[in-house]
Design a protein around this motif. Structure first.
Motif, PDB file in Angstrom:
ATOM      1  N   SER A 273       6.354 -12.432  10.342  1.00  0.00           N
ATOM      2  CA  SER A 273       7.721 -12.812   9.962  1.00  0.00           C
ATOM      3  C   SER A 273       8.211 -14.015  10.606  1.00  0.00           C
ATOM      4  N   GLY A 274       7.411 -14.350  11.810  1.00  0.00           N
ATOM      5  CA  GLY A 274       7.814 -15.638  12.589  1.00  0.00           C
ATOM      6  C   GLY A 274       9.139 -15.335  13.306  1.00  0.00           C
ATOM      7  N   ALA A 275       9.087 -14.213  13.911  1.00  0.00           N
ATOM      8  CA  ALA A 275      10.509 -13.798  14.655  1.00  0.00           C
ATOM      9  C   ALA A 275      10.704 -14.222  16.002  1.00  0.00           C
ATOM     10  N   GLY A 276       9.689 -15.006  16.654  1.00  0.00           N
ATOM     11  CA  GLY A 276       9.681 -15.642  17.924  1.00  0.00           C
ATOM     12  C   GLY A 276       8.805 -14.450  18.907  1.00  0.00           C
ATOM     13  N   VAL A 277       8.136 -13.705  18.425  1.00  0.00           N
ATOM     14  CA  VAL A 277       7.397 -12.384  19.214  1.00  0.00           C
ATOM     15  C   VAL A 277       5.898 -12.888  19.781  1.00  0.00           C
ATOM     16  N   ILE A 278       5.591 -14.024  19.497  1.00  0.00           N
ATOM     17  CA  ILE A 278       4.322 -14.361  19.979  1.00  0.00           C
ATOM     18  C   ILE A 278       4.115 -13.858  21.728  1.00  0.00           C
TER      19      ILE A 278
ATOM     20  N   ALA B  71      15.086  -0.490  10.928  1.00  0.00           N
ATOM     21  CA  ALA B  71      15.132   0.832  11.063  1.00  0.00           C
ATOM     22  C   ALA B  71      15.006   1.478   9.436  1.00  0.00           C
ATOM     23  N   ARG B  72      15.560   0.604   8.382  1.00  0.00           N
ATOM     24  CA  ARG B  72      15.774   1.365   7.126  1.00  0.00           C
ATOM     25  C   ARG B  72      14.316   1.357   6.347  1.00  0.00           C
ATOM     26  N   ASN B  73      13.424   0.468   6.968  1.00  0.00           N
ATOM     27  CA  ASN B  73      11.985   0.462   6.316  1.00  0.00           C
ATOM     28  C   ASN B  73      11.064   1.183   7.042  1.00  0.00           C
ATOM     29  N   GLN B  74      11.325   2.077   8.164  1.00  0.00           N
ATOM     30  CA  GLN B  74      10.287   2.749   8.720  1.00  0.00           C
ATOM     31  C   GLN B  74       9.522   3.762   7.846  1.00  0.00           C
ATOM     32  N   GLU B  75      10.339   4.435   6.863  1.00  0.00           N
ATOM     33  CA  GLU B  75       9.796   5.396   5.947  1.00  0.00           C
ATOM     34  C   GLU B  75       8.773   4.589   5.049  1.00  0.00           C
ATOM     35  N   TYR B  76       9.219   3.371   4.569  1.00  0.00           N
ATOM     36  CA  TYR B  76       8.445   2.457   3.670  1.00  0.00           C
ATOM     37  C   TYR B  76       7.035   2.375   4.208  1.00  0.00           C
ATOM     38  N   LEU B  77       6.937   1.877   5.746  1.00  0.00           N
ATOM     39  CA  LEU B  77       6.008   1.574   6.486  1.00  0.00           C
ATOM     40  C   LEU B  77       5.111   2.947   6.375  1.00  0.00           C
ATOM     41  N   THR B  78       5.535   3.863   6.750  1.00  0.00           N
ATOM     42  CA  THR B  78       4.677   5.284   6.691  1.00  0.00           C
ATOM     43  C   THR B  78       4.121   5.612   5.292  1.00  0.00           C
ATOM     44  N   ARG B  79       4.604   5.498   4.530  1.00  0.00           N
ATOM     45  CA  ARG B  79       4.242   5.459   3.077  1.00  0.00           C
ATOM     46  C   ARG B  79       3.146   4.677   2.751  1.00  0.00           C
ATOM     47  N   LEU B  80       3.048   3.337   3.329  1.00  0.00           N
ATOM     48  CA  LEU B  80       1.985   2.558   3.239  1.00  0.00           C
ATOM     49  C   LEU B  80       0.756   2.895   4.008  1.00  0.00           C
ATOM     50  N   GLY B  81       0.909   3.851   5.123  1.00  0.00           N
ATOM     51  CA  GLY B  81      -0.175   4.112   5.708  1.00  0.00           C
ATOM     52  C   GLY B  81       0.018   3.556   7.335  1.00  0.00           C
ATOM     53  N   ALA B  82       0.929   3.115   7.618  1.00  0.00           N
ATOM     54  CA  ALA B  82       1.066   2.396   8.931  1.00  0.00           C
ATOM     55  C   ALA B  82       1.886   3.228   9.780  1.00  0.00           C
ATOM     56  N   VAL B  83       1.775   3.169  11.287  1.00  0.00           N
ATOM     57  CA  VAL B  83       2.564   3.836  12.313  1.00  0.00           C
ATOM     58  C   VAL B  83       3.621   2.913  12.353  1.00  0.00           C
ATOM     59  N   PRO B  84       4.773   3.488  11.993  1.00  0.00           N
ATOM     60  CA  PRO B  84       6.004   2.301  12.045  1.00  0.00           C
ATOM     61  C   PRO B  84       6.644   2.276  13.370  1.00  0.00           C
ATOM     62  N   VAL B  85       7.309   1.035  13.628  1.00  0.00           N
ATOM     63  CA  VAL B  85       8.036   0.733  14.866  1.00  0.00           C
ATOM     64  C   VAL B  85       9.011  -0.403  14.589  1.00  0.00           C
ATOM     65  N   VAL B  86      10.221  -0.192  15.189  1.00  0.00           N
ATOM     66  CA  VAL B  86      11.169  -0.886  14.783  1.00  0.00           C
ATOM     67  C   VAL B  86      11.307  -2.193  15.634  1.00  0.00           C
ATOM     68  N   TYR B  87      11.332  -3.470  14.987  1.00  0.00           N
ATOM     69  CA  TYR B  87      11.473  -4.483  15.723  1.00  0.00           C
ATOM     70  C   TYR B  87      12.672  -4.931  16.641  1.00  0.00           C
ATOM     71  N   GLY B  88      12.634  -5.867  17.393  1.00  0.00           N
ATOM     72  CA  GLY B  88      13.778  -6.189  18.250  1.00  0.00           C
ATOM     73  C   GLY B  88      13.360  -5.876  19.896  1.00  0.00           C
TER      74      GLY B  88
END
Ligand SMILES: NC(=O)c1ccc[n+]([C@@H]2O[C@H](COP(=O)([O-])OP(=O)(O)OC[C@H]3O[C@@H](n4cnc5c(N)ncnc54)[C@H](OP(=O)(O)O)[C@@H]3O)[C@@H](O)[C@H]2O)c1
Length: 297
Positions: free
Chosen positions: A208-213, A169-186
């Motif tokens: 990130s290899g968080a087991g989401v394949i 959640a803390r990095n959603q705004e960062y992703l928006t600034r990069l040009g992505a549509v942000p979504v929270v993982y989990g």
């Protein structure tokens, strides 16, 4: 010169700053007086002994990324001269002087210290997008706010793709600034991404290899368009794993893509002095770096 060495696998405290002979470039190599050296999770996996590297020749150096001023040019190198500012990848880069095996010029206006973190991330980003081969549509990047993700998002946006990136959640705004549509993982990822991508997802990269394949395969609907760089179980679900060792692309393609992209940046979350290398590894191992960590020898 000062350099980081370690004589046994273990925690970050096995890392020491010692005096060693200044390295010389072999054929096709250069040495640089290091301005910045990016920390990668690979460094910590090798140091801890969890990444098999054959029989270790202790003491080992650490670090694959660096930027700096060319100090010496090896036989057969014709594209740089002493004094040029370059970034790239090489070996034992956590040092005052390091050998680079691949490099590119630092674009005008880019902080040379920041460019010390560009090598691995831009090589990996260029390779993954080439291997995925999407020329249009929507790409999902799982773990988009770290070093590799930050590079991929910018490359993909510039290539004309719609990018959905996951982060905390803390990095959603960062992703928006990069040009992505942000979504929270989990938990609930498939529903949130489906909502963010009404036209579907055409390809996915697991950074990130968080087991989401399984979730990525569900979202894309075709496992062959899912690639991981960190989850080696991916092939059991029909997805691909990408490694630099396979040499599917020229590393310099990623360097060139970054250098040619106006405004490309890998923000440095934190700079460390050489004698803070253990702290830098601890931070990297936490797995929540935003942009890059860079050591300034
Ligand atoms: N095979 C290859 O060629 C290759 C090349 C380069 C790197 N790698 C590997 O790729 C991985 C990532 O590298 P990196 O340099 O980008 O790492 P990094 O800079 O440390 O970034 C890690 C990112 O993962 C995110 N993250 C943490 N938990 C997550 C979760 N559960 N779901 C989704 N994202 C999550 C973090 O976001 P938040 O801070 O928002 O939590 C953070 O931005 C490392 O394991 C590295 O060793 C492989």
């Amino acid at each position: 010169m000062k350099a980081v060495r370690y004589s046994s696998f273990g925690g970050p405290d096995v890392l020491e700053v010692v005096d060693v002979d200044t390295p010389r470039p072999g054929p096709g190599e250069i040495t640089v007086r290091v301005a910045g050296a990016g920390v990668n999770q690979l460094d910590t996996k090798i140091r801890s002994g969890t990444m098999p590297t054959g029989v270790p020749a202790f003491p080992l150096g650490t670090g694959f990324d660096a930027s700096g001023t060319v100090l010496e040019v090896g036989d057969g190198v014709g594209d740089v001269t002493v004094g040029d500012l370059v970034f790239g990848t090489g070996r034992d880069t956590m040092a005052e002087v390091a050998v680079l095996t691949q490099w590119a010029g630092i674009p005008t206006g880019v902080d040379p210290v920041e460019a010390g973190g560009w090598g691995v991330a831009t090589e990996t980003a260029g390779r993954l997008l080439t291997e995925l081969g999407l020329t249009a549509g929507t790409i999902l990047v799982s773990g988009a706010s770290g070093g590799v993700g930050t590079a991929i998002v910018q490359f993909a946006v510039a290539r004309g793709l719609t990018v959905i990136g996951t982060a905390s959640a803390r990095n959603q705004e960062y992703l928006t600034r990069l040009g992505a549509v942000p979504v929270v993982y989990g938990s609930g990822l498939v529903d949130r991404v489906s909502e963010a991508a009404p036209n579907g997802v055409d390809g996915a990269l697991d950074i990130s290899g968080a087991g989401v394949i399984p979730e990525l395969v569900t979202l894309v609907g075709d496992a062959s368009r899912v690639i991981s760089i960190s989850d080696f179980s991916a092939p059991s679900l029909g997805a691909r794993v990408s490694t630099g060792a396979a040499r599917t692309t020229d590393p310099r393609d990623g360097f060139a893509e970054a250098a040619a992209l106006p405004g490309f940046s890998l923000p440095v979350e934190r700079r460390f002095a050489l004698d803070e290398i253990a702290e830098a590894h601890r931070h990297a191992e936490g797995g929540h770096t935003v942009g890059k960590l860079v050591v300034t020898p």
